[in-house]
Scaffold this active site. Structure first.
Site, PDB file in Angstrom:
ATOM      1  N   TRP A 167       0.883  -1.160   0.000  1.00 37.64           N
ATOM      2  CA  TRP A 167       0.000   0.000   0.000  1.00 37.64           C
ATOM      3  C   TRP A 167       0.924   1.214   0.000  1.00 37.64           C
ATOM      4  O   TRP A 167       1.686   1.406   0.949  1.00 37.64           O
ATOM      5  CB  TRP A 167      -0.835   0.050   1.276  1.00 37.64           C
ATOM      6  CG  TRP A 167      -2.063  -0.758   1.446  1.00 37.64           C
ATOM      7  CD1 TRP A 167      -3.318  -0.265   1.671  1.00 37.64           C
ATOM      8  CD2 TRP A 167      -2.200  -2.199   1.522  1.00 37.64           C
ATOM      9  NE1 TRP A 167      -4.219  -1.295   1.863  1.00 37.64           N
ATOM     10  CE2 TRP A 167      -3.559  -2.492   1.771  1.00 37.64           C
ATOM     11  CE3 TRP A 167      -1.308  -3.261   1.386  1.00 37.64           C
ATOM     12  CZ2 TRP A 167      -4.045  -3.789   1.885  1.00 37.64           C
ATOM     13  CZ3 TRP A 167      -1.782  -4.558   1.499  1.00 37.64           C
ATOM     14  CH2 TRP A 167      -3.130  -4.813   1.742  1.00 37.64           C
ATOM     15  N   ILE A 201       0.766  -3.618  -6.317  1.00 37.41           N
ATOM     16  CA  ILE A 201       0.870  -2.259  -5.805  1.00 37.41           C
ATOM     17  C   ILE A 201      -0.531  -1.703  -5.608  1.00 37.41           C
ATOM     18  O   ILE A 201      -1.365  -1.773  -6.507  1.00 37.41           O
ATOM     19  CB  ILE A 201       1.648  -1.370  -6.792  1.00 37.41           C
ATOM     20  CG1 ILE A 201       3.087  -1.883  -6.959  1.00 37.41           C
ATOM     21  CG2 ILE A 201       1.633   0.095  -6.349  1.00 37.41           C
ATOM     22  CD1 ILE A 201       3.777  -1.344  -8.188  1.00 37.41           C
ATOM     23  N   LYS A 202      -0.774  -1.159  -4.416  1.00 37.36           N
ATOM     24  CA  LYS A 202      -2.067  -0.531  -4.141  1.00 37.36           C
ATOM     25  C   LYS A 202      -1.861   0.968  -3.946  1.00 37.36           C
ATOM     26  O   LYS A 202      -1.087   1.394  -3.085  1.00 37.36           O
ATOM     27  CB  LYS A 202      -2.706  -1.115  -2.880  1.00 37.36           C
ATOM     28  CG  LYS A 202      -4.051  -0.467  -2.541  1.00 37.36           C
ATOM     29  CD  LYS A 202      -4.543  -0.856  -1.164  1.00 37.36           C
ATOM     30  CE  LYS A 202      -5.863  -0.128  -0.846  1.00 37.36           C
ATOM     31  NZ  LYS A 202      -6.280  -0.307   0.555  1.00 37.36           N
ATOM     32  N   VAL A 203      -2.539   1.766  -4.755  1.00 42.61           N
ATOM     33  CA  VAL A 203      -2.480   3.218  -4.638  1.00 42.61           C
ATOM     34  C   VAL A 203      -3.889   3.792  -4.748  1.00 42.61           C
ATOM     35  O   VAL A 203      -4.837   3.091  -5.124  1.00 42.61           O
ATOM     36  CB  VAL A 203      -1.574   3.846  -5.725  1.00 42.61           C
ATOM     37  CG1 VAL A 203      -0.112   3.518  -5.468  1.00 42.61           C
ATOM     38  CG2 VAL A 203      -1.994   3.399  -7.123  1.00 42.61           C
TER      39      VAL A 203
END
Length: 302
Positions: A167, A201-203
């Protein structure tokens, strides 16, 4: 394994077969299995915001089993939560959905922008998880300590065959409040997560604001008003799409806005949504209907 999933895994050079197998567990599971798209349920908001703010609007959501059932019945790709929540249903729901153990957390009383480690790679293995999850705050005073911490945890996870989800949420330092969601900042945050070895990938979905004066020239001459174009740039910044990028659902919002976000993520080449409050703060019936609609959008079936 579908050709789409194989092509995604082929981009993860230098990654062990064991880690790829766990990535495949997530990519091949649920109603989006094999499509290369993901919808993941994250439930760490009780730690971050408190139980009443998170669950009082829908009291059944106080029970960790509620979230396991939700993710399974909706046919989601994975379920992510801190240690206690996963432990509370790990035997009842073993093998029914890939899980991601969130290894660090904060709380709403903290005066510094940081998180404490609340779980371990050993815990993730014991619970049968497919991956570990970890939050970093690029821009915060503690970012370099967090970077060193995730470097060690990612190495340990990879040795154990587990994937790593990062995150990456910019805040702190010289960033303005608008800057936390700025396009240039969000792309930078995604790129940092890729450089740290994140497999997923967390955005957050970025706005069209450009925060960094030094970066403004690089963004001139392009109209960034279209959210799908902003998604495309974030994906481009994650090794030109060689890494899986999923986008947070953000604060609670209307259903139409949630669906439009998914359409823009799809159009921009994003890999899917990781959506919590916008589902579990609705009734189970409404949440399942929303998740079914999101899955249909990512399948191109709406």
């Amino acid at each position: 394994m579908t050709p789409i999933v194989k092509s995604i895994l082929d981009k993860y050079e230098g990654t062990s077969p064991a880690v790829k197998a766990n990535l495949a567990r997530i990519l091949m599971h649920g109603k989006l299995g094999g499509t290369g798209k993901l919808v993941i349920l994250p439930v760490d908001q009780g730690f971050e915001h408190g139980p009443a703010r998170s669950f009082a609007i829908n009291p059944p959501a106080y029970d960790p089993h509620y979230h396991y059932h939700m993710a399974i019945d909706a046919g989601l790709s994975a379920y992510a939560a801190p240690l206690g929540a996963l432990e509370a249903g790990s035997e009842t729901f073993a093998g029914q959905i890939p899980t991601i153990l969130k290894l660090n957390s904060s709380n709403s009383w903290a005066t510094s922008i940081t998180q404490a480690q609340t779980g371990s790679v050993e815990d993730a293995l014991r619970l049968g998880c497919a991956a570990i999850g970890f939050t970093i705050y690029p821009g915060s005073d503690g970012i370099f300590q967090s970077i060193e911490q995730i470097r060690a945890l990612r190495e340990e996870a990879a040795a154990a065959g587990l994937a790593t989800v990062i995150w990456s949420y910019p805040r702190g330092g010289d960033l303005s409040k608008d800057g936390e969601l700025a396009l240039d900042v969000g792309a930078y945050a995604a790129h940092m997560a890729a450089l740290l070895g994140a497999h997923i990938i967390k955005v957050k979905l970025p706005s069209n604001h450009i925060e960094q004066k030094e970066a403004q020239k690089s963004y001139e001459g392009t109209d960034w008003s279209n959210q799908a174009d902003r998604v495309k740039h974030v994906v481009q910044s994650s090794f030109a799409g060689r890494r899986i990028v999923v986008f947070s659902g953000g604060a609670a919002k209307g259903a139409d806005a949630v669906y439009q976000d998914a359409r823009d993520i799809l159009a921009g080449g994003g890999y899917g949504s990781i959506i919590g409050r916008n589902t579990f703060q609705r009734s189970r019936e409404d949440a399942l209907a929303m998740l079914a609609k999101l899955i249909a959008i990512y399948k191109g079936e709406e």
